[in-house]
Design an enzyme around this catalytic site. Structure first.
Site, PDB file in Angstrom:
ATOM      1  N   HIS A  69       0.840  -1.203   0.000  1.00 29.79           N
ATOM      2  CA  HIS A  69       0.000   0.000   0.000  1.00 29.79           C
ATOM      3  C   HIS A  69       0.871   1.247   0.000  1.00 29.79           C
ATOM      4  O   HIS A  69       2.014   1.226   0.492  1.00 29.79           O
ATOM      5  CB  HIS A  69      -0.988   0.001   1.169  1.00 29.79           C
ATOM      6  CG  HIS A  69      -0.354   0.003   2.525  1.00 29.79           C
ATOM      7  ND1 HIS A  69       0.100   1.148   3.132  1.00 29.79           N
ATOM      8  CD2 HIS A  69      -0.107  -1.008   3.394  1.00 29.79           C
ATOM      9  CE1 HIS A  69       0.589   0.848   4.327  1.00 29.79           C
ATOM     10  NE2 HIS A  69       0.483  -0.455   4.511  1.00 29.79           N
ATOM     11  N   ASP A  71      -0.267   4.349   1.195  1.00 33.24           N
ATOM     12  CA  ASP A  71      -0.649   5.360   2.182  1.00 33.24           C
ATOM     13  C   ASP A  71       0.060   5.130   3.516  1.00 33.24           C
ATOM     14  O   ASP A  71       0.652   4.079   3.756  1.00 33.24           O
ATOM     15  CB  ASP A  71      -2.166   5.371   2.385  1.00 33.24           C
ATOM     16  CG  ASP A  71      -2.707   4.050   2.897  1.00 33.24           C
ATOM     17  OD1 ASP A  71      -2.223   2.990   2.448  1.00 33.24           O
ATOM     18  OD2 ASP A  71      -3.599   4.069   3.764  1.00 33.24           O
ATOM     19  N   GLU A 125      -4.964   1.762   2.849  1.00 30.34           N
ATOM     20  CA  GLU A 125      -4.936   0.541   3.653  1.00 30.34           C
ATOM     21  C   GLU A 125      -5.059   0.872   5.129  1.00 30.34           C
ATOM     22  O   GLU A 125      -5.495   0.045   5.907  1.00 30.34           O
ATOM     23  CB  GLU A 125      -3.644  -0.224   3.387  1.00 30.34           C
ATOM     24  CG  GLU A 125      -3.640  -1.665   3.928  1.00 30.34           C
ATOM     25  CD  GLU A 125      -3.034  -1.778   5.333  1.00 30.34           C
ATOM     26  OE1 GLU A 125      -3.065  -2.887   5.894  1.00 30.34           O
ATOM     27  OE2 GLU A 125      -2.525  -0.765   5.876  1.00 30.34           O
ATOM     28  N   GLU A 126      -4.667   2.101   5.509  1.00 36.49           N
ATOM     29  CA  GLU A 126      -4.571   2.469   6.928  1.00 36.49           C
ATOM     30  C   GLU A 126      -5.877   3.012   7.486  1.00 36.49           C
ATOM     31  O   GLU A 126      -5.895   3.581   8.575  1.00 36.49           O
ATOM     32  CB  GLU A 126      -3.457   3.509   7.133  1.00 36.49           C
ATOM     33  CG  GLU A 126      -2.058   3.040   6.733  1.00 36.49           C
ATOM     34  CD  GLU A 126      -1.474   2.012   7.698  1.00 36.49           C
ATOM     35  OE1 GLU A 126      -2.201   1.534   8.586  1.00 36.49           O
ATOM     36  OE2 GLU A 126      -0.293   1.684   7.539  1.00 36.49           O
ATOM     37  N   GLU A 154       4.375  -6.101   3.527  1.00 35.30           N
ATOM     38  CA  GLU A 154       4.217  -5.456   4.839  1.00 35.30           C
ATOM     39  C   GLU A 154       5.464  -5.725   5.684  1.00 35.30           C
ATOM     40  O   GLU A 154       6.090  -6.772   5.569  1.00 35.30           O
ATOM     41  CB  GLU A 154       3.001  -6.043   5.556  1.00 35.30           C
ATOM     42  CG  GLU A 154       1.663  -5.611   4.984  1.00 35.30           C
ATOM     43  CD  GLU A 154       1.216  -4.234   5.488  1.00 35.30           C
ATOM     44  OE1 GLU A 154       1.846  -3.697   6.422  1.00 35.30           O
ATOM     45  OE2 GLU A 154       0.250  -3.695   4.918  1.00 35.30           O
TER      46      GLU A 154
END
Lengths: 355, 355
Positions: A69, A71, A125-126, A154
């Site tokens: 991701h 963000d 994603e956050e 991740e």
């Protein structure tokens, strides 16, 4: 702002960190990533919102997705990036622009992979999973997500972390009665009524189940609280926002039942839910990658999009640079050595060569 | 929006209620009041911000101030006004547009008073005292506030309420340490730490001192709470906004010492403070008015601007329509009979006539 993909992976990480990309504000970084990928003739690039997908189409028998991701959580006085003794500090350095930089390097350099490749750089994603760019992509363009195996970059200390915990959010609401604060005894203070809710949370003892040899660790926390009408009004409502992180042996229904029972006597509304994923290390595709990387797989505490792939029937693991303990912390950072190790291991595995 | 001062006092109250005037949004009502007063040739009108002053200048030996604020607390689905069986319902009907309507009627009708008159319609009473229009006026134009006696038309059941309680606001802050909520045990949750603050508030027992024969009633309440960074971050700060209402036998210093002691062990910041006012019914000017009105004076629980007049050495009482128990409540309302009684009593007293 343009990205220089010929730079080494550490410099590229620094470039990405210095493009601020708090959730819902990913336009600039997505533009830069898209432009960089469009310069690579061996890839087909597709953009959806601020999610960018780049694929090889070599007609090989298998396909691997590598995803990350774009963000970050909100700023916390931790930009711009700062490189110090082999450690890159700054918002997003660990979660997860180190991984994004590895993906960009692989996208540029691995022109002849053993398996077809799909790189997915995605937004949001956050925040609540309804905004999640990967989730949206599985709905709008399911063929772009299809694969035989998925690696999510991740932060996981450049080692394999398997499975992931689920996450759910609830609002726990107390209700009182407004009155003028000069005559407070005529009203009922909803904020005071929230005291026992916070006391229960303080007294919570986390469950730590062992699953497939990996020990998970649950968590139940207030992540927000709000209440108040005006400085001279007894408030009639207070809402405690609670996040429950649950081990992958619980279903979504189990998780909800636990939380409702925990807050018995209070008004509980589920606002977000994302199931966890069992480790799944018994699946052949996962096993092969574990063997190639070496070392001992660890449990993944945080919810990650491996759960999305699991739901699609695609074996998936977390494998990315950075210690996830520092994700979302003010002093977030990533060791350059992690980033370089991930790049080397993946390049070797994807090309079948050893550096 | 223009006001019709020839309407009866009940209709005029309804007109005022239907001009929404939440604190910091008083332009429209101040414009209407100013225009109405400018149509009365026996008065000199001055405007400062959204505060409007109208005075007679007859060179009489004494001067009486009659004052009321124009703002209200926030909307609570309680506009427009609704008249039902002699009761006017709606935001601001009780606190304090009934009083404002009486003032406007007196301003129009009492052209030959026994004492010179100053009417003060002012802004921003329902918010931090730094914004208070009357307080600002005492600084910018002290001569406009000067008087021998002051009547504040705050709701007091159309009877005299004497003195007022003080009010102070503090922020009580807890501090933790951020971490990712998937690894909550690596952080310290500041919202959970606020639980004992709320527990202390719930356990608070109010003091009810008797002063000059009047029984006051203190209050200590959370009026707001805030905390949270993002849905997946353990929050490092939580702030409980507390309002202390204290009897007029406490000084500001006493009040602060009490609150700091009450929250011992926590970080306490004073954000607002306004001293109370002792009843002062022994002063000759107050006594004369009490005799004219008749009945038994009551203690004023709420802080009102009688404290401002007390500070200037001007004897002052609260005397206005409406039951203050309904101020700031969703079902705020005022009996028309109260409004008419206040108008009649004041008219008689100001003109020396009996209707």
């Amino acid at each position: 702002m343009s990205l220089d993909l010929s730079a080494d992976v550490a410099s590229l990480t620094e470039q990405l960190v210095n493009i601020s990309s708090v959730s819902h504000d990913e336009q600039q970084i997505a533009d830069a990533v898209e432009a960089a990928l469009l310069s690579l003739p061996h890839l087909t690039v597709t953009r959806r919102g601020h999610t960018v997908v780049a694929r090889t189409d070599l007609g090989l028998g298998e396909r691997v997705v590598i995803a990350g991701h774009l963000d970050t959580v909100p700023l916390n006085a931790n930009l711009p990036a700062r490189l110090e003794e082999g450690i890159l500090h700054g918002l997003g350095s660990c979660d997860m622009k180190g991984g994004d930089a590895v993906m960009l390097k692989l996208a540029r350099d691995v022109t002849e992979p053993l398996r077809d490749l799909t790189f997915i750089f995605y937004e949001a994603e956050e925040v609540d999973s309804v905004h999640n760019g990967l989730r949206k992509l599985t709905v709008s363009d399911p063929d772009l997500v299809e694969a035989d195996f998925a690696i999510l970059m991740e932060p996981s200390n450049a080692a394999i972390e398997a499975g992931c915990q689920g996450t759910m959010r609830v609002d726990v609401r107390t209700t009182g009665e407004r009155s003028h604060s000069a005559r407070s005894w005529k009203g009922v203070n909803a904020i005071h009524l929230a005291g026992p809710v916070l006391a229960r949370l303080s007294d919570y003892v986390a469950r730590e189940p062992e699953i497939d040899g990996l020990t998970y660790h649950e968590g139940l926390n207030a992540t927000g609280i709000r209440g108040g009408v005006a400085g001279n009004v007894i408030p009639d409502e207070c809402v405690v926002e609670v996040n429950f992180r649950f081990a992958p042996d619980r279903s979504e229904d189990d998780a909800e039942a636990f939380v409702r029972d925990f807050f018995e006597g209070y008004d509980v509304t589920v606002t977000d839910m994302a199931a966890g994923a069992l480790p799944g290390l018994d699946r052949p595709a996962a096993k092969a990658f574990v063997d190639a990387v070496g070392g001992e797989p660890q449990p993944k505490f945080g919810w990650t999009d491996v759960a999305q792939f699991t739901k699609l029937g695609i074996p998936a693991v977390n494998f990315g640079p950075g210690d996830p303990m520092f994700a979302h912390k003010q002093d977030e950072h990533v060791p350059i050595e992690h980033i370089e190790r991930c790049e080397r291991i993946l390049k070797d595995w994807l090309t079948g060569e050893s550096a």
